[in-house]
Design a protein around this motif. Structure first.
Motif, PDB file in Angstrom:
ATOM      1  N   LYS A 113       0.828  -1.208   0.000  1.00 36.15           N
ATOM      2  CA  LYS A 113       0.000   0.000   0.000  1.00 36.15           C
ATOM      3  C   LYS A 113       0.861   1.256   0.000  1.00 36.15           C
ATOM      4  CE  LYS A 113      -3.910  -2.181   2.359  1.00 36.15           C
ATOM      5  NZ  LYS A 113      -4.773  -2.167   3.567  1.00 36.15           N
ATOM      6  N   LEU A 230      -9.608   3.430  -0.487  1.00 35.93           N
ATOM      7  CA  LEU A 230      -8.575   2.680   0.230  1.00 35.93           C
ATOM      8  C   LEU A 230      -8.177   3.389   1.518  1.00 35.93           C
ATOM      9  CD1 LEU A 230      -6.620   0.303   0.311  1.00 35.93           C
ATOM     10  CD2 LEU A 230      -5.009   1.670  -1.039  1.00 35.93           C
ATOM     11  N   SER A 264     -10.486  -3.642   1.258  1.00 30.56           N
ATOM     12  CA  SER A 264      -9.104  -3.175   1.183  1.00 30.56           C
ATOM     13  C   SER A 264      -8.432  -3.704  -0.078  1.00 30.56           C
ATOM     14  CB  SER A 264      -8.331  -3.626   2.427  1.00 30.56           C
ATOM     15  OG  SER A 264      -6.990  -3.188   2.374  1.00 30.56           O
ATOM     16  N   TYR A 268      -7.485  -1.380  -3.369  1.00 33.91           N
ATOM     17  CA  TYR A 268      -6.076  -1.420  -3.774  1.00 33.91           C
ATOM     18  C   TYR A 268      -5.956  -1.841  -5.234  1.00 33.91           C
ATOM     19  CZ  TYR A 268      -1.432  -3.313  -4.553  1.00 33.91           C
ATOM     20  OH  TYR A 268      -0.209  -3.606  -5.109  1.00 33.91           O
TER      21      TYR A 268
END
Length: 307
Positions: A113, A230, A264, A268
């Motif tokens: 991330k 995100l 998540s 992403y």
């Protein structure tokens, strides 16, 4: 940011036979491994798409490098999750063996991330804004601060887990509050960084007509929405896992973790795919919209129009 303990797949003391008859018997573990398998395929597809798009552009070397780094961390993370979750469910490893693998996976997902954020801020946003010095300074400061907080958070998380394995509970209590505070600070600044990235992208789109034309317009809008999503899901997950969890995990907390995990990964993947289509677009610098100057009319002897 390092995920909090309690949602990584769990440890099952089932049979150690090769057929694993007592593994994945509940809906939570079945859904969890299905998510991991799904996004393992998604990350492989992203590798393929990135490779195809990268061959079409001769520039954007930094963007390519950051994309591949983020994807590599993502793929290693998902493989670790699949392997250790399966082995734990089938009883092939003990809890003390399972936890270090999940710690390594936590480092991987945090870096995947972070490098996505570096890709958006340090590469795409700066390029869209013609590498403006003030923007370069601001984005560099934000990324440096996030990097320091990330390493601190992961280090404390690892120390906490090592203390749990070794039975060093005083050390756990000593670092617990600091870990929660640093983790929350990282999540908040990450959200601010995503908002900053969205603002820089939208600002560039408002000034440049070629960025408001399809197909790069769709990619930029998708990137903005995915980045904000995100950041929001990471912040919500941090607050929920750090401040609203009970001592014993309930069914609703399992459901909450699965939702956090899915969204998540989803945001992403969407953000990374959008970023790839942005930095590989030939519209980014307005090349497709440059208009050549009109040719001069032919000039004949005795023609006074050109005099």
């Amino acid at each position: 940011m390092a995920p909090r303990r309690g949602g990584g797949g769990g440890y099952s003391s089932g049979s150690s036979s090769d057929s694993c008859p007592y593994g994945f018997t509940d809906s939570y573990s079945q859904t969890l491994i299905a998510f991991y398998a799904l996004y393992c395929v998604v990350f492989l597809v992203l590798f393929f798409v990135t490779g195809r798009r990268a061959r079409k552009v001769k520039i954007a070397g930094l963007a390519k490098c950051l994309t591949y780094m983020s994807l590599t961390f993502a793929f290693v993370h998902i493989i670790l999750q699949i392997v250790f979750t399966t082995m734990a469910q089938c009883g092939h490893i003990t809890n003390d063996d399972y936890i270090p693998g999940i710690v390594a996976s936590s480092w991987m997902i945090s870096f995947m991330k972070y490098f996505l954020l570096v890709l958006i801020l340090a590469s795409i946003c700066q390029r869209l804004n013609n590498k403006s010095p003030p923007i370069k300074i601001v984005t560099t400061i934000v990324l440096a601060l996030l990097g320091v907080l990330l390493i601190a958070d992961l280090s404390l998380y690892t120390r906490d887990v090592v203390g749990e394995i070794n039975g060093d509970y005083p050390a756990q209590y000593k670092y617990f509050v600091h870990r929660i505070r640093i983790g929350t600070a990282y999540a908040v600044i990450e959200m601010i960084a995503m908002i900053l990235a969205a603002g820089l992208i939208l600002s560039a789109m408002s000034r440049a007509a070629h960025l408001r034309a399809k197909p790069v317009f769709i990619s930029l809008v998708a990137l903005v929405l995915s980045a904000l999503g995100l950041g929001a899901i990471d912040l919500a997950a941090n607050l929920n896992n750090s401040y609203f969890r009970t001592r014993y995990t309930t069914a609703s907390q399992y459901d909450s973790y699965l939702a956090q995990l899915f969204f998540s990964y989803f945001f992403y993947s969407s953000a990374l795919l959008s970023a790839v289509y942005v930095w590989s677009s030939d519209q980014l610098d307005g090349a497709r919209f440059s208009v050549p100057p009109p040719p001069h009319p032919p000039h004949y002897p005795g023609d006074m129009r050109g005099v």
